[in-house]
Motif scaffolding. Structure first.
Motif, short mmCIF file in Angstrom:
data_model
loop_
_atom_site.label_atom_id
_atom_site.label_comp_id
_atom_site.label_asym_id
_atom_site.label_seq_id
_atom_site.Cartn_x
_atom_site.Cartn_y
_atom_site.Cartn_z
N PHE A 1 0.83 -1.21 0.00
CA PHE A 1 0.00 0.00 0.00
C PHE A 1 0.86 1.26 0.00
N ILE A 2 1.90 1.30 0.83
CA ILE A 2 2.78 2.46 0.91
C ILE A 2 3.51 2.68 -0.41
N ALA A 3 3.96 1.61 -1.05
CA ALA A 3 4.66 1.72 -2.34
C ALA A 3 3.75 2.35 -3.39
N VAL A 4 2.49 1.92 -3.45
CA VAL A 4 1.55 2.48 -4.42
C VAL A 4 1.26 3.94 -4.10
N ALA A 5 1.07 4.24 -2.81
CA ALA A 5 0.75 5.61 -2.41
C ALA A 5 1.90 6.56 -2.73
N GLU A 6 3.14 6.11 -2.52
CA GLU A 6 4.29 6.98 -2.73
C GLU A 6 4.61 7.17 -4.21
N ASP B 1 -7.40 -6.91 -0.99
CA ASP B 1 -7.47 -7.65 0.27
C ASP B 1 -7.33 -6.69 1.46
N LEU B 2 -6.39 -5.74 1.34
CA LEU B 2 -6.18 -4.77 2.42
C LEU B 2 -7.42 -3.92 2.63
N GLU B 3 -8.02 -3.44 1.54
CA GLU B 3 -9.22 -2.62 1.66
C GLU B 3 -10.37 -3.40 2.28
N ASP B 4 -10.46 -4.68 1.95
CA ASP B 4 -11.51 -5.51 2.55
C ASP B 4 -11.30 -5.63 4.06
N GLN B 5 -10.05 -5.77 4.48
CA GLN B 5 -9.77 -5.90 5.91
C GLN B 5 -9.97 -4.58 6.65
N VAL B 6 -9.62 -3.48 6.01
CA VAL B 6 -9.82 -2.17 6.64
C VAL B 6 -11.29 -1.79 6.66
N GLY B 7 -11.99 -2.21 5.61
CA GLY B 7 -13.40 -1.87 5.51
C GLY B 7 -13.65 -0.52 4.88
N ALA B 8 -12.69 -0.07 4.06
CA ALA B 8 -12.84 1.23 3.40
C ALA B 8 -11.99 1.25 2.15
N GLU B 9 -12.42 2.04 1.16
CA GLU B 9 -11.64 2.22 -0.06
C GLU B 9 -10.48 3.15 0.24
N GLY C 1 -3.30 9.00 -12.34
CA GLY C 1 -2.74 7.78 -11.76
C GLY C 1 -3.59 7.30 -10.61
N VAL C 2 -2.95 6.86 -9.55
CA VAL C 2 -3.65 6.38 -8.36
C VAL C 2 -3.50 7.41 -7.26
N VAL C 3 -4.62 7.80 -6.64
CA VAL C 3 -4.58 8.79 -5.56
C VAL C 3 -5.25 8.21 -4.32
N LEU C 4 -4.89 8.76 -3.19
CA LEU C 4 -5.45 8.31 -1.91
C LEU C 4 -6.83 8.92 -1.68
N THR C 5 -7.74 8.11 -1.16
CA THR C 5 -9.00 8.64 -0.66
C THR C 5 -8.74 9.31 0.69
N GLU C 6 -9.74 9.93 1.26
CA GLU C 6 -9.57 10.53 2.59
C GLU C 6 -9.22 9.45 3.61
N ALA C 7 -9.88 8.28 3.49
CA ALA C 7 -9.55 7.17 4.39
C ALA C 7 -8.12 6.70 4.14
N GLY C 8 -7.72 6.70 2.87
CA GLY C 8 -6.37 6.26 2.53
C GLY C 8 -5.31 7.18 3.10
N LYS C 9 -5.58 8.49 3.09
CA LYS C 9 -4.61 9.45 3.63
C LYS C 9 -4.39 9.21 5.12
N VAL C 10 -5.48 8.95 5.84
CA VAL C 10 -5.37 8.69 7.28
C VAL C 10 -4.62 7.38 7.52
N PHE C 11 -4.98 6.36 6.74
CA PHE C 11 -4.36 5.04 6.93
C PHE C 11 -2.87 5.08 6.56
N PHE C 12 -2.51 5.88 5.57
CA PHE C 12 -1.11 5.96 5.12
C PHE C 12 -0.17 6.37 6.24
#
Length: 299
Positions: free
Chosen positions: A9-14, A39-47, A55-66
């Motif tokens: 997840f961190i590699a994709v976000a960066e 799989d990670l999103e399913d376990q977290v319960g959020a996109e 490209g690929v950008v973080l959602t608001e939930a993704g920014k917090v999780f990052f």
């Protein structure tokens, strides 16, 4: 949830790209990486990530999780390094890092102090960008580093040198005949700016130009000092850079001081507060001695 999910997840976000993260950072296939992220999103319960035209950008939930994911990996890496050191207590080790180019100035004197106190110590040395050194300190991969005071890391910084900025230019440039250069003299010249790996220096340069009442848009943006000098020589550009780079200049590049009150950037010794290494404690106790041994340090 496994550590690999966080690393993927961190590699994709960066990188901002599934393809780049898969091929260059993780050495896996893109479909496999996509499944791991799902799989990670399913376990977290959020996109956490969404695809966009950029490209690929973080959602608001993704920014917090990052932020939490990066902290978790940092703590795991620090724990691994601490465990490895504890497993081999008889061999004293010390890992130092240097902002690229500064090892020429500081390493000989640092080694003199270490060898005088601990003749059989195992010292490892690395040279890197300042943010990468700060990250290595936070992860426990380095005990101490000579770097900029990076604000995004919970580290202790002790300034050891104030470096004035100088103007770098081709040796036959029209400004090379002057004893000093005013910021206004840079207008109209191809300007080489600092990249994302030099955030502290870049901010100081930007502030200086604003205070000087001039606006300059860089034609090139780079991080590495060697590349800066190469571009100065090849594109006949100019740049502002800390004076230590004068030790690395080829014949085709010269420097001139800035006229008036020139800005400066601090070089600091950085370390993690949680590092209990007795070697680190010993080295820090000799820091004043180290500064006194290096010409221009402490000023």
């Amino acid at each position: 949830m496994e550590l690999r999910h966080l690393r993927y997840f961190i590699a994709v976000a960066e990188t901002g790209s599934l393809t780049v993260a898969a091929e260059r950072r993780l050495h896996t296939s893109q479909p496999s990486l996509s499944r791991q992220i799902k799989d990670l999103e399913d376990q977290v319960g959020a996109e956490l990530l969404i695809r966009s035209a950029r490209g690929v950008v973080l959602t608001e939930a993704g920014k917090v999780f990052f932020d939490h994911a990066r902290l978790a990996l940092s703590q795991v890496d620090a724990g691994i390094e601490a465990a490895r050191k504890a497993a081999q207590p008889c061999k004293q080790r010390f890992a130092m890092g240097f902002l690229t180019g500064h090892e020429m100035i500081w390493l000989p004197q640092a080694m003199h102090i270490l060898r005088a106190e601990l003749p059989n110590i195992d010292v490892t040395v690395s040279s890197d960008y300042s943010p990468d050194l700060a990250d290595a300190l936070a992860r426990g991969k380095l005990d101490l580093a000579f770097l900029r005071a990076e604000p995004d890391y919970d580290l202790t910084y002790l300034p050891v040198m104030h470096e004035p900025l100088v103007v770098l230019m081709p040796s036959d440039h029209r400004l090379a005949s002057r004893e000093s250069v005013r910021p206004q003299d840079l207008l109209g010249e191809p300007f080489i700016g600092m990249g994302n790996k030099a955030t502290v220096l870049g901010a100081i340069i930007k502030d200086y130009l604003v205070r000087s009442g001039i606006e300059i848009k860089p034609e090139q943006v780079v991080d590495n000092p060697a590349m800066v000098m190469s571009l100065v020589s090849s594109t006949r550009g100019v740049t502002l850079i800390p004076s230590y780079v004068q030790n690395l200049m080829p014949w085709s590049v010269v420097s001139r001081p800035l006229a008036g009150d020139a800005p400066s950037v601090d070089l600091a010794v950085g370390y993690s507060k949680s590092n209990s290494s007795p070697v680190l404690k010993m080295f820090l106790s000799h820091l004043d001695e180290l500064i006194a041994r290096v010409p221009g340090a402490g000023s």
